[in-house]
Design a protein around this motif. Structure first.
Motif, PDB file in Angstrom:
ATOM      1  N   CYS A  75       2.270  -1.438  -3.620  1.00  0.00           N
ATOM      2  CA  CYS A  75       0.845  -1.509  -3.340  1.00  0.00           C
ATOM      3  C   CYS A  75       0.158  -0.238  -3.846  1.00  0.00           C
ATOM      4  O   CYS A  75       0.697   0.864  -3.693  1.00  0.00           O
ATOM      5  CB  CYS A  75       0.624  -1.691  -1.842  1.00  0.00           C
ATOM      6  N   TYR A 100       2.985  -4.848  -2.443  1.00  0.00           N
ATOM      7  CA  TYR A 100       1.622  -5.347  -2.266  1.00  0.00           C
ATOM      8  C   TYR A 100       1.603  -6.600  -1.390  1.00  0.00           C
ATOM      9  O   TYR A 100       0.760  -6.739  -0.505  1.00  0.00           O
ATOM     10  CB  TYR A 100       0.999  -5.626  -3.642  1.00  0.00           C
ATOM     11  N   CYS A 158      -1.310  -4.823   1.464  1.00  0.00           N
ATOM     12  CA  CYS A 158      -2.746  -5.113   1.391  1.00  0.00           C
ATOM     13  C   CYS A 158      -3.084  -6.560   1.046  1.00  0.00           C
ATOM     14  O   CYS A 158      -4.167  -7.031   1.393  1.00  0.00           O
ATOM     15  CB  CYS A 158      -3.411  -4.174   0.391  1.00  0.00           C
ATOM     16  N   GLU A 159      -2.186  -7.268   0.391  1.00  0.00           N
ATOM     17  CA  GLU A 159      -2.520  -8.641   0.007  1.00  0.00           C
ATOM     18  C   GLU A 159      -2.906  -9.532   1.195  1.00  0.00           C
ATOM     19  O   GLU A 159      -3.934 -10.222   1.120  1.00  0.00           O
ATOM     20  CB  GLU A 159      -1.380  -9.298  -0.779  1.00  0.00           C
ATOM     21  N   GLN A 207      -5.402   0.527   8.008  1.00  0.00           N
ATOM     22  CA  GLN A 207      -5.007  -0.625   7.185  1.00  0.00           C
ATOM     23  C   GLN A 207      -6.194  -1.126   6.363  1.00  0.00           C
ATOM     24  O   GLN A 207      -6.038  -1.464   5.193  1.00  0.00           O
ATOM     25  CB  GLN A 207      -4.465  -1.749   8.066  1.00  0.00           C
ATOM     26  N   CYS A 210      -7.267  -0.200  -2.315  1.00  0.00           N
ATOM     27  CA  CYS A 210      -6.505  -1.093  -3.199  1.00  0.00           C
ATOM     28  C   CYS A 210      -7.445  -2.103  -3.871  1.00  0.00           C
ATOM     29  O   CYS A 210      -7.286  -2.432  -5.046  1.00  0.00           O
ATOM     30  CB  CYS A 210      -5.414  -1.795  -2.388  1.00  0.00           C
ATOM     31  N   ALA A 217      -6.618  -1.090   2.305  1.00  0.00           N
ATOM     32  CA  ALA A 217      -6.936  -2.342   1.609  1.00  0.00           C
ATOM     33  C   ALA A 217      -8.214  -2.200   0.786  1.00  0.00           C
ATOM     34  O   ALA A 217      -8.321  -2.756  -0.314  1.00  0.00           O
ATOM     35  CB  ALA A 217      -7.057  -3.485   2.613  1.00  0.00           C
ATOM     36  N   ILE A 220      -4.316  -8.731   3.908  1.00  0.00           N
ATOM     37  CA  ILE A 220      -5.637  -8.289   4.361  1.00  0.00           C
ATOM     38  C   ILE A 220      -6.694  -8.694   3.343  1.00  0.00           C
ATOM     39  O   ILE A 220      -7.801  -9.089   3.709  1.00  0.00           O
ATOM     40  CB  ILE A 220      -5.628  -6.776   4.640  1.00  0.00           C
ATOM     41  N   HIS A 221      -6.357  -8.641   2.053  1.00  0.00           N
ATOM     42  CA  HIS A 221      -7.297  -9.098   1.026  1.00  0.00           C
ATOM     43  C   HIS A 221      -7.591 -10.584   1.204  1.00  0.00           C
ATOM     44  O   HIS A 221      -8.719 -11.023   0.972  1.00  0.00           O
ATOM     45  CB  HIS A 221      -6.750  -8.833  -0.377  1.00  0.00           C
ATOM     46  N   CYS A 244      -2.224   1.263  -2.597  1.00  0.00           N
ATOM     47  CA  CYS A 244      -2.765   2.094  -1.511  1.00  0.00           C
ATOM     48  C   CYS A 244      -1.883   3.286  -1.178  1.00  0.00           C
ATOM     49  O   CYS A 244      -2.267   4.142  -0.381  1.00  0.00           O
ATOM     50  CB  CYS A 244      -2.989   1.247  -0.256  1.00  0.00           C
TER      51      CYS A 244
END
Length: 160
Positions: A6, A14, A18-19, A33, A40, A37, A21-22, A8
């Protein structure tokens, strides 16, 4: 399928960082977090995610063009300096984000404030505002400084 770390800086993949959360911002359990995100998302140019994770009072949609412009920088790395334990649905994250524009390296140092509020689905953390711990808005990375990308080399021999 290729798994990458990731952007971040968490050293997690990833897909495990963060994925999720994306895909659903309510998955961020803590302000850090969401901060990671959002950083990122700048690297991945996820404009819609950035806009929808601003607090509604910020009217981020009205500033979409400026957000797009900020995303178009070359992001080099994120350093989390301090986080607070969220109290009363408010939390803080102090960070440094390193980026490059026109072959010049910069550091954005901010203490960001996040608030947690109810949404249609559940509760979600939102970025609401931030302050620079020091008067300068950004600090130029000097040629002999360590490169902010984390390579361990001097900036002039790496990304400079």
């Amino acid at each position: 399928m290729t798994f990458s770390l990731c952007q971040c800086g968490s050293k997690k993949k990833y897909e495990n960082c963060c994925e999720p959360i994306h895909l659903d911002p309510t998955q961020a359990e803590y302000p850090e977090q969401l901060m990671r995100a959002r950083y990122c998302a700048h690297e991945r140019q996820l404009i819609d995610f950035i806009v929808k994770t601003y607090h509604p009072s910020c009217h981020a949609e009205d500033y979409r063009d400026a957000i797009i412009e900020s995303v178009n920088s070359e992001w080099l790395g994120l350093e989390i300096l301090n986080t607070s334990v969220p109290l009363n649905n408010e939390g803080f994250v102090e960070f440094k984000a390193y980026y490059q524009e026109d072959s010049e390296g910069y550091c954005l140092h901010e203490r960001s404030r996040f608030v947690k509020e109810a949404t249609n689905k559940s509760e979600q953390w939102f970025y609401i505002d931030g302050e620079q711990p020091h008067p300068a808005v950004s600090q130029k990375v000097q040629r002999n400084d360590p490169c902010p990308c984390g390579s361990g080399k001097k900036h002039k021999k790496c990304c400079g």
